[in-house]
Motif scaffolding. Structure first.
Motif, short mmCIF file in Angstrom:
data_model
loop_
_atom_site.label_atom_id
_atom_site.label_comp_id
_atom_site.label_asym_id
_atom_site.label_seq_id
_atom_site.Cartn_x
_atom_site.Cartn_y
_atom_site.Cartn_z
N ALA A 167 4.90 8.92 8.40
CA ALA A 167 5.45 7.57 8.29
C ALA A 167 6.16 7.19 9.58
O ALA A 167 5.98 6.08 10.11
N PHE B 263 3.44 6.67 12.44
CA PHE B 263 2.66 5.44 12.33
C PHE B 263 3.54 4.19 12.46
O PHE B 263 3.18 3.24 13.14
N GLU B 264 4.70 4.20 11.82
CA GLU B 264 5.54 3.01 11.81
C GLU B 264 6.35 2.82 13.09
O GLU B 264 6.50 1.71 13.57
N ASN C 107 -2.32 5.72 16.06
CA ASN C 107 -3.46 5.27 15.27
C ASN C 107 -4.11 6.41 14.50
O ASN C 107 -4.74 6.19 13.48
N ARG D 151 -4.59 5.61 10.79
CA ARG D 151 -3.55 4.68 10.39
C ARG D 151 -4.01 3.78 9.25
O ARG D 151 -3.27 3.59 8.28
N GLY D 152 -5.21 3.25 9.31
CA GLY D 152 -5.72 2.38 8.26
C GLY D 152 -5.78 3.07 6.91
O GLY D 152 -5.42 2.50 5.88
N TRP E 247 -3.92 5.66 6.07
CA TRP E 247 -2.53 5.90 5.68
C TRP E 247 -1.92 4.63 5.09
O TRP E 247 -1.28 4.68 4.05
N GLU E 248 -2.15 3.50 5.76
CA GLU E 248 -1.60 2.23 5.26
C GLU E 248 -2.14 1.91 3.86
O GLU E 248 -1.40 1.48 2.99
N GLN E 249 -3.41 2.15 3.65
CA GLN E 249 -4.01 1.91 2.35
C GLN E 249 -3.38 2.81 1.28
O GLN E 249 -3.10 2.37 0.18
N GLN F 223 -0.38 3.90 1.27
CA GLN F 223 1.00 3.48 1.04
C GLN F 223 1.09 2.33 0.05
O GLN F 223 2.12 2.12 -0.57
N SER F 224 0.01 1.60 -0.12
CA SER F 224 0.02 0.49 -1.08
C SER F 224 -0.19 0.99 -2.50
O SER F 224 -0.01 0.25 -3.46
N ARG G 81 3.10 6.82 -2.56
CA ARG G 81 4.21 6.37 -1.73
C ARG G 81 5.29 7.44 -1.67
O ARG G 81 5.63 8.03 -2.67
#
Length: 190
Positions: free
Chosen positions: A118, A121-122, A127, A175-176, A178-180, A182-183, A188
């Protein structure tokens, strides 16, 4: 360099410090902890004290890396790092281990990876995070998969451990992806 303090619900990641050296020396001296560590065939890594000191020196000097001690309830239980950080390309290579055997199998490695990733990436804008593991280290494969990494390949006969050649599995977390994850509430991390 020493990683910043990162706090999760069950563990904390903090910069590696001199007080950690005795813990690392003890972990590196335990054959069950380092059984998948192929560096043990490197002369300096055969000495737990030297290996711990070199790890500390790398943490202090390597500007393309970040090193953390994993703590649970205020006591060191393991280590994670990110190295070969290439901010232009947006990727780095990660590694980790839980040195305290009493903490194995509790999901703390997945927590440590999630907290670290986290941040990477944040805050660092990476990436992709890569990870490698011996093909026979099934426990870390499960950890990587639970943390969202995907197996992307095998490097055949890539390393020598104990005089024998071994395959290394290559994992990555984009990253994409990981972001997915997290939703999705079940993935989470607090």
């Amino acid at each position: 360099m020493f990683g910043p303090r990162l706090t999760g619900t069950r563990i904390t990641l903090r910069g590696f410090g001199p007080s950690d050296i005795p813990h690392f020396r003890r972990w590196f001296a335990d054959p069950t902890v380092v059984r998948y560590w192929w560096l043990k065939d490197v002369p300096w890594a055969r000495s737990p004290t030297v290996a711990a000191l070199i790890l500390f020196a790398r943490a202090a000097l390597d500007k393309q890396a970040m090193f953390w001690t994993i703590e649970r309830d205020g006591r060191p239980i393991g280590h994670t790092n990110i190295r070969q950080i290439d901010r232009t390309a947006g990727h780095a290579v990660s590694s980790m281990f839980i040195g305290e055997k009493t903490e194995h199998g509790r999901g703390l490695a997945v927590d440590a990876i999630a907290i670290r990733n986290a941040y990477l990436f944040e805050r660092c804008g990476l990436n992709k995070i890569k990870a490698i593991a011996l093909s026979r280290n099934h426990a870390i494969h499960r950890v990587f998969e639970k943390a969202g990494y995907r197996l992307v390949g095998t490097a055949r006969d890539d390393v020598s451990v104990g005089g024998h050649r071994h395959d290394v599995l290559l994992f990555e977390l984009r990253r994409g992806d990981w972001e997915q994850s997290q939703s999705s509430p079940e993935h989470r991390v607090a």
